[in-house]
Write an enzyme that holds these catalytic residues in place. Structure first.
Site, mmCIF file in Angstrom:
data_model
loop_
_atom_site.group_PDB
_atom_site.id
_atom_site.type_symbol
_atom_site.label_atom_id
_atom_site.label_comp_id
_atom_site.label_asym_id
_atom_site.label_seq_id
_atom_site.Cartn_x
_atom_site.Cartn_y
_atom_site.Cartn_z
ATOM 1 N N HIS A 159 0.713 -1.108 -0.161
ATOM 2 C CA HIS A 159 -0.127 -0.065 0.231
ATOM 3 C C HIS A 159 0.932 1.223 0.053
ATOM 4 O O HIS A 159 1.892 1.205 0.584
ATOM 5 C CB HIS A 159 -0.859 0.042 1.310
ATOM 6 C CG HIS A 159 -0.295 -0.048 2.570
ATOM 7 N ND1 HIS A 159 0.105 -1.272 3.126
ATOM 8 C CD2 HIS A 159 0.184 0.745 3.279
ATOM 9 C CE1 HIS A 159 0.820 -1.075 4.317
ATOM 10 N NE2 HIS A 159 0.883 0.300 4.384
ATOM 11 N N HIS B 132 0.739 5.282 1.334
ATOM 12 C CA HIS B 132 0.002 6.354 1.856
ATOM 13 C C HIS B 132 0.276 7.783 1.181
ATOM 14 O O HIS B 132 1.285 8.307 0.673
ATOM 15 C CB HIS B 132 0.906 6.615 3.170
ATOM 16 C CG HIS B 132 0.769 5.663 4.197
ATOM 17 N ND1 HIS B 132 0.055 5.416 5.259
ATOM 18 C CD2 HIS B 132 1.459 4.193 4.310
ATOM 19 C CE1 HIS B 132 0.426 4.130 6.026
ATOM 20 N NE2 HIS B 132 1.231 3.700 5.254
HETATM 21 P P1 5GP Z 1 1.744 0.735 7.331
HETATM 22 O O1 5GP Z 1 2.382 0.754 8.784
HETATM 23 O O2 5GP Z 1 1.502 -0.902 7.294
HETATM 24 O O3 5GP Z 1 2.497 1.355 6.450
HETATM 25 O O4 5GP Z 1 0.445 1.264 7.244
HETATM 26 C C1 5GP Z 1 -0.657 0.612 7.670
HETATM 27 C C2 5GP Z 1 -1.840 1.543 7.619
HETATM 28 O O5 5GP Z 1 -3.235 0.892 7.560
HETATM 29 C C3 5GP Z 1 -2.095 2.251 9.076
HETATM 30 O O6 5GP Z 1 -1.873 3.836 8.752
HETATM 31 C C4 5GP Z 1 -3.266 1.960 9.803
HETATM 32 O O7 5GP Z 1 -4.150 3.156 10.352
HETATM 33 C C5 5GP Z 1 -3.968 1.682 8.489
HETATM 34 N N1 5GP Z 1 -5.276 0.702 8.634
HETATM 35 C C6 5GP Z 1 -4.947 -0.342 9.310
HETATM 36 N N2 5GP Z 1 -6.184 -1.155 9.276
HETATM 37 C C7 5GP Z 1 -7.111 -0.539 8.750
HETATM 38 C C8 5GP Z 1 -8.330 -0.596 8.525
HETATM 39 O O8 5GP Z 1 -9.265 -1.488 8.918
HETATM 40 N N3 5GP Z 1 -9.141 0.326 7.869
HETATM 41 C C9 5GP Z 1 -8.280 1.436 7.492
HETATM 42 N N4 5GP Z 1 -9.093 2.249 6.623
HETATM 43 N N5 5GP Z 1 -7.109 1.960 7.619
HETATM 44 C C10 5GP Z 1 -6.548 0.473 8.474
#
Ligand code: 5GP
Ligand code: ZN
Length: 134
Positions: free
Chosen positions: A99, A101
């Site tokens: 993903h 951001h």
């Molecule tokens: P990472 O740290 O893996 O780059 O970011 C994962 C992101 O996914 C985090 O910013 C977290 O808030 C978001 N996230 C995790 N679970 C969910 C969810 O169920 N729904 C949404 N909309 N965001 C999520």
């Protein structure tokens, strides 16, 4: 992936505030909103990180990220954006489904990803040679 939260969002099994969807990708608001408009862009298929996501999917997500930022700028009155993408736990990746951001920034906001430049004892000449495979 049975237990992947982003696969569940892609399949419509758990809700998300979607801002874009087609047959390959979805963009939706991050539940833990860093700044107003913080958005996640994902492929619908499960790839765990940058390294195993096909090039055409990466390209599509890169262009979508640009298009979303272009649309958001006047709507949110954003002054700038951070595009962030974590790979591996050590890099802060929590959801092991590739993903991106998209994080809008606003004049005066305190949410900066400032890099602390520290002097490192690295032979940059040698390192660049090594990385070029020389
Ligand atoms: P990472 O740290 O893996 O780059 O970011 C994962 C992101 O996914 C985090 O910013 C977290 O808030 C978001 N996230 C995790 N679970 C969910 C969810 O169920 N729904 C949404 N909309 N965001 C999520
Ligand atoms: Zn997944």
């Amino acid at each position: 992936m049975n237990d992947c939260v982003f696969c569940k969002i892609a399949a419509g099994e758990i809700p998300a505030h979607k801002v874009y969807e087609d047959d390959q990708v979805i963009a939706f608001l991050d539940i833990a909103h860093f700044t107003k408009g913080h958005t996640l862009i994902i492929p619908k298929s499960h790839y765990s990180s940058l390294l195993d996501t096909p090039d055409e999917v990466l390209a599509k997500i890169a262009v979508l990220t640009k298009d979303l930022a272009t649309n958001y700028k006047p709507i949110l009155r954003a002054d700038g954006f951070t595009v962030k993408q974590n790979n591996g736990e050590v890099a802060g990746q929590e959801v092991m489904h590739y993903h991106v951001h998209l994080i809008p920034h606003y004049e005066g906001d305190k949410f900066k990803f400032a890099v602390q430049h520290k002097e490192q004892k690295v032979d940059l000449e040698k390192l660049a040679n090594d990385l070029r495979g020389e």
